[in-house]
Design an enzyme around this catalytic site. Structure first.
Site, PDB file in Angstrom:
ATOM      1  N   ASP A  17     -10.713   4.085  -0.956  1.00 15.75           N
ATOM      2  CA  ASP A  17     -11.204   3.236  -0.138  1.00 15.75           C
ATOM      3  C   ASP A  17     -12.689   2.865  -0.395  1.00 15.75           C
ATOM      4  O   ASP A  17     -13.366   3.928  -0.319  1.00 15.75           O
ATOM      5  CB  ASP A  17     -11.004   3.090   1.234  1.00 15.75           C
ATOM      6  CG  ASP A  17      -9.404   3.223   1.517  1.00 15.75           C
ATOM      7  OD1 ASP A  17      -8.591   3.012   0.552  1.00 15.75           O
ATOM      8  OD2 ASP A  17      -8.970   3.295   2.695  1.00 15.75           O
ATOM      9  N   ASP A  21       0.735  -1.155   0.125  1.00 13.76           N
ATOM     10  CA  ASP A  21       0.068   0.029   0.186  1.00 13.76           C
ATOM     11  C   ASP A  21       0.774   1.338   0.055  1.00 13.76           C
ATOM     12  O   ASP A  21       1.569   1.421   0.943  1.00 13.76           O
ATOM     13  CB  ASP A  21      -0.770  -0.025   1.345  1.00 13.76           C
ATOM     14  CG  ASP A  21      -1.966   0.565   1.213  1.00 13.76           C
ATOM     15  OD1 ASP A  21      -2.104   1.759   0.368  1.00 13.76           O
ATOM     16  OD2 ASP A  21      -2.965   0.877   2.148  1.00 13.76           O
ATOM     17  N   GLY A  23      -5.281   3.251  -8.195  1.00 16.58           N
ATOM     18  CA  GLY A  23      -5.441   3.294  -9.261  1.00 16.58           C
ATOM     19  C   GLY A  23      -4.749   4.614 -10.040  1.00 16.58           C
ATOM     20  O   GLY A  23      -5.269   5.096 -10.997  1.00 16.58           O
TER      21      GLY A  23
HETATM   22  C1  GLA Z   1      -5.416   2.258   2.883  1.00 12.95           C
HETATM   23  C2  GLA Z   1      -5.825   1.193   1.922  1.00 12.95           C
HETATM   24  C3  GLA Z   1      -6.731   0.263   2.713  1.00 12.95           C
HETATM   25  C4  GLA Z   1      -6.254  -0.222   4.169  1.00 12.95           C
HETATM   26  C5  GLA Z   1      -5.738   0.970   4.913  1.00 12.95           C
HETATM   27  C6  GLA Z   1      -4.781   0.381   6.128  1.00 12.95           C
HETATM   28  O1  GLA Z   1      -6.483   3.196   3.207  1.00 12.95           O
HETATM   29  O2  GLA Z   1      -6.370   1.711   0.834  1.00 12.95           O
HETATM   30  O3  GLA Z   1      -7.284  -0.836   1.843  1.00 12.95           O
HETATM   31  O4  GLA Z   1      -5.495  -1.150   3.773  1.00 12.95           O
HETATM   32  O5  GLA Z   1      -4.759   1.773   3.915  1.00 12.95           O
HETATM   33  O6  GLA Z   1      -4.368   1.593   6.845  1.00 12.95           O
END
Ligand code: GLA
Length: 499
Positions: A324, A264, A303
């Protein structure tokens, strides 16, 4: 007269004293969390009269103070710059007798007031940039020939997930019939991480005392274990990331028995630009490959930078295509119905990922969750349940485990559905299947029940076919004029048409 003059003088002095001691400086706030981690935040501030400017820097991001004030009592209010220059997070503090006490926002609960200390100028700033490697192609790892299926901790548990929850989920995925339906990955998202040891090895925090033992447990159930990290120094929740430790971390995960990595972006944006993403993800693609262990590689950078164009080059098996998801009809449909343009980039081994499922988390109706499941399956999306499987109701399990719908998602050809038509709030989507048949979703996004029809000519179907209603799980009589269904508000009719 005399007393009035004295009074005015006193007011002036008090008011001046309130903010005379200058707040200007770099303030450090240290927060200890119950899992043993320390969260550090810096407020790099400049005071000019009652106005405050500057930055809030956490390990995961830097935010500009959009507007800041201090009043005569030393009450400080800072509003950070949010997305698209909108006012974002608001932080309150007290500056009295040279001491700054900041109310750090709690996770859902009340804030915690913490004394800040003065730190040297520049401390807490972004770390030095490690130049990303030159580009090359990382060979495909041979995994995820169909979209990955399993469970992930974030949507339900966020930062509260523990090893016990994960074990419980492994038990429940088996006993609920989810495993038999194809769900095999048990993925731990953010907040499992501890600090690095003296040799720079990543450790787990108190919530995950024995990751190897947990992996063994999950494997003993015939399941696979996933983990989470960031290419930046810290994860989105402020935990230790893999920056500068890519190979070392990949080795540690492989030694624990990890089968899946969600990687991430988060604080990597403090160091890198979007143009660097390809090279930065390649670094981990290479590191995973070097371990020799098959590990599904899930890219999460919302994305950006047209990830679908280079994701397969770094041996990415899936990549997030959006921000998210939340457990609401608005969030789910905004994401799901917006996946049309990138359909051509999905295929066996590498999938568009419109984010994890919210089915069963309570924010939508069962009809809406059927839309979620139908749309994600038509889109050949990864199916990662995000609810508490230990307490899931029969209705929810029926939605998640419908074998005929899952077969659409897992179709070997790996095509992603595209939109056939949109009429007001009614949409028809179609996915081509490996057997030459087609899966068709008739979605009613409107507030009223509605009759919807798909005409065979619109989906390139000629001659008699078999029709199967995948939610009713019944055959439907062939009608040369097309297929018509009465579709509930915020609902779907999903059919499979085959020779
Ligand atoms: C981001 C990701 C989420 C999750 C959080 C965790 O927001 O997009 O899916 O993994 O981090 O902190």
């Amino acid at each position: 007269m005399k007393s009035i003059a004295f009074f005015s003088f006193a007011v002036l002095v008090t008011a001046a004293c309130g903010y005379a001691a200058d707040l200007t400086g770099n303030w450090h706030v240290k927060q200890e969390s119950p899992d043993g981690n320390v969260r550090e935040t810096y407020f790099d501030l400049k005071q000019d009269g009652t106005n405050i400017t500057g930055f809030m820097r956490s390990a995961s991001f830097d935010r500009k103070v959009q507007s800041g004030t201090i009043d005569a009592d030393g009450k400080v209010v800072l509003t950070m710059q949010g997305q698209n220059n909108r006012p974002g997070q608001r932080i309150q503090a007290k500056f009295v007798n040279g001491e700054l006490r900041v109310t750090m926002p709690g996770r859902g609960g009340p804030g915690q007031e913490i004394s800040a200390t003065r730190a040297p100028e520049g401390e807490g700033g972004p770390p030095a940039r490690i130049p990303p490697p030159a580009l090359h192609k990382v060979p495909y790892n041979g995994l995820a020939k169909t979209p990955p299926m399993g469970w992930n901790s974030w949507n339900k548990f966020a930062g509260r997930v523990t090893a016990e929850d994960v074990k419980g989920m492994a038990d429940a995925i088996v006993s609920s019939g989810m495993k038999a339906a194809g769900y095999v990955y048990i993925n731990i998202d953010d907040t499992w991480e501890g600090m690095r040891d003296a040799n720079g090895n990543i450790t787990t925090n108190k919530k995950f005392p024995d990751m190897k033992g947990l992996a063994d447990y999950v494997h003993s159930k015939g399941l696979k274990l996933g983990i989470y990290s960031s290419p930046g120094p810290k994860t989105c929740a402020g935990y230790e990331g893999s920056y500068g430790h890519e190979e070392q971390d990949a080795k540690t995960w492989a030694a624990w028995g990890i089968d899946y990595l969600k990687y991430d972006w988060c604080s990597a944006s403090r160091v890198y630009k979007d143009e660097d993403m390809h090279a930065v993800y390649q670094l981990m693609g290479d590191a995973l490959r070097k371990t020799g262990r098959p590990i599904v590689f899930s890219l999460c950078q919302y994305g950006r930078a047209d990830v679908w164009k280079w994701g397969p080059e770094v041996s990415g098996n899936l990549w997030r295509t959006t921000g998210d998801i939340r457990d609401t009809w608005e969030s789910m449909t905004k994401i799901g119905f917006d996946q049309d343009k990138i359909a051509e980039f999905a295929g066996p081994g590498h999938w568009n990922d419109p984010d994890m499922l919210e089915i069963g988390n309570g924010g939508m109706t069962n009809d809406e969750y059927k839309v979620h499941m139908s749309l994600w399956s038509l889109l050949s999306s990864p199916l990662l349940a995000g609810n508490d499987l230990r307490t899931a109701t029969k209705d929810i399990l029926d939605i998640l485990t419908n074998p005929e719908v899952i077969r659409i998602d897992q179709d070997a050809a790996g095509h992603q559905a595209t939109r056939v038509s949109v009429t007001g709030d009614k949409e028809i989507w179609m996915k081509r299947l490996a057997d030459g048949g087609k899966a068709i979703g008739l979605f009613n996004r409107g507030g009223q029940i509605a009759d919807m029809t798909v005409k065979w000519a619109d989906v390139q179907i000629t001659g008699n076919h078999k029709i199967r209603d995948l939610w009713a799980r019944t055959d439907v009589k062939w009608d040369a004029a097309g297929y018509t269904a009465s579709v509930p508000s915020h609902g779907v009719a999903l059919i499979r048409v085959s020779k």
